[in-house]
Design an enzyme around this catalytic site. Structure first.
Site, PDB file in Angstrom:
ATOM      1  CD  GLU A   1      48.554  37.817  46.658  1.00  0.00           C
ATOM      2  OE1 GLU A   1      48.825  36.714  47.171  1.00  0.00           O
ATOM      3  OE2 GLU A   1      47.423  38.337  46.702  1.00  0.00           O
TER       4      GLU A   1
ATOM      5  CG  HIS B   1      48.184  38.853  41.227  1.00  0.00           C
ATOM      6  ND1 HIS B   1      46.964  38.318  40.887  1.00  0.00           N
ATOM      7  CD2 HIS B   1      47.931  39.747  42.221  1.00  0.00           C
ATOM      8  CE1 HIS B   1      46.026  38.867  41.644  1.00  0.00           C
ATOM      9  NE2 HIS B   1      46.582  39.741  42.453  1.00  0.00           N
TER      10      HIS B   1
ATOM     11  CG  HIS C   1      43.489  43.024  40.546  1.00  0.00           C
ATOM     12  ND1 HIS C   1      43.555  43.984  41.542  1.00  0.00           N
ATOM     13  CD2 HIS C   1      44.131  41.936  41.045  1.00  0.00           C
ATOM     14  CE1 HIS C   1      44.207  43.497  42.596  1.00  0.00           C
ATOM     15  NE2 HIS C   1      44.582  42.263  42.315  1.00  0.00           N
TER      16      HIS C   1
ATOM     17  CG  HIS D   1      42.345  38.442  44.138  1.00  0.00           C
ATOM     18  ND1 HIS D   1      43.108  37.995  45.188  1.00  0.00           N
ATOM     19  CD2 HIS D   1      43.028  39.488  43.611  1.00  0.00           C
ATOM     20  CE1 HIS D   1      44.194  38.761  45.300  1.00  0.00           C
ATOM     21  NE2 HIS D   1      44.167  39.661  44.339  1.00  0.00           N
TER      22      HIS D   1
HETATM   23  O1  2HA Z   1      49.495  43.585  45.528  1.00  0.00           O
HETATM   24  O2  2HA Z   1      46.948  42.543  44.115  1.00  0.00           O
HETATM   25  O3  2HA Z   1      46.677  40.409  45.619  1.00  0.00           O
HETATM   26  C1  2HA Z   1      48.155  43.791  45.657  1.00  0.00           C
HETATM   27  C2  2HA Z   1      47.399  42.599  45.220  1.00  0.00           C
HETATM   28  C3  2HA Z   1      47.258  41.502  46.189  1.00  0.00           C
HETATM   29 ZN    ZN Z   2      45.585  40.988  43.745  1.00  0.00          ZN
END
Ligand code: 2HA
Ligand code: ZN
Length: 267
Positions: A119, A142, A144, A214
């Site tokens: 990313e 970032h 999840h 995502h």
């Molecule tokens: O690095 O989460 O969006 C792995 C991820 C890509």
């Molecule tokens: Zn990701």
């Protein structure tokens, strides 16, 4: 080989803080396999020796225009690397990179040739926005978060500020400590320049952005602030899910109660 962290306590602190947050992400269950990524702008710690250090890999294209990031340095999680491994050994699962003067290329300078996160285009585009706006933010996270990602599968939640209002209303902390709410970016290919561009479009209004189906991306002064905003929003999402799984739709705080918090915290 000597680590770049040796003799640089400021840089060491940033890398250790990042490792601590990487451990939190794994413990939260938001970082399956290599999921998520972190970059931190460490340019302020780059001394002459780091500026002159030979590249250990690269140059590679950044893939995006970054006029404000010429000569900047970042600590980046490595692509394909696991947060739980980075937590234990941050310099074997992440690296320090140096951008070229025109910001179009980067080189890895320490400690090992660990290629940065997939990313990187979106992360560097967000750093570019933050430098250009002068907001002093240095961290991009970032991850999840399960409940927030689940909510992004419901089109009814994706209208402008629909989720913001719902999550704010679940608990006073979210209204107080995530005062800009949550922007939404429609689904884009992970790692793509389109995802980078759509994310930056949201940063004018939000510090945390939901990537549909995502994950989330948060920007802040430091990595703990970025984590705390995501954690607070995720708590609200969990309260919502918990209420729904008990069989009722949660009332949510009233508009008056939320406005009262806004006034109390001078938001
Ligand atoms: O690095 O989460 O969006 C792995 C991820 C890509
Ligand atoms: Zn990701």
């Amino acid at each position: 080989m000597k680590s770049v962290l040796e003799g640089r306590p400021g840089l060491r602190r940033i890398v250790e803080d990042t490792a601590e947050v990487a451990g939190f992400l794994w413990q939260r269950g938001w970082a399956e396999r290599n999921g998520g990524n972190i970059t931190v702008n460490v340019t302020e710690y780059a001394d002459e020796e780091m500026r002159m250090a030979p590249a250990i890999a690269g140059p590679f294209d950044t893939g995006v225009d970054l006029p404000h990031l010429g000569g900047a340095f970042f600590y980046c999680k490595g692509t394909g690397r696991r947060m739980r491994d980075l937590a234990r050994n941050p310099m074997a699962n992440g690296a320090v990179i140096r951008l070229s003067e025109d910001g179009r290329r980067y080189e890895i300078i320490a400690d090992e040739p660990v290629v940065p996160t997939s990313e990187l285009p979106s992360h560097l585009s967000m750093h570019e926005f933050m430098i250009a706006s002068g907001n002093g933010y240095r961290a991009v996270l970032h991850t999840h978060p399960t409940d927030l990602v689940a909510m992004s599968h419901n089109p009814a939640f994706l209208g402008k500020d629909v989720l913001t209002e719902l999550l704010w209303s679940m608990i006073p902390e979210t209204r107080a400590f995530c005062p800009k709410g949550l922007g939404v970016v429609p689904y884009c290919l992970p790692g793509s320049v389109e995802l980078a561009e759509r994310t930056v479009e949201q940063l004018g209004g939000y510090d945390v952005v939901l990537w549909e189906k995502h994950g989330v991306c948060a920007v802040a002064e430091d990595i703990f602030e970025a984590f705390d905003m995501v954690d607070t929003l995720a708590k609200s999402a969990e309260i919502y899910r918990s209420a729904r799984s008990m069989g009722f739709v949660p009332d949510g705080m009233s508009r008056e109660q939320m406005d009262e918090i806004k006034r109390a915290f001078n938001l």
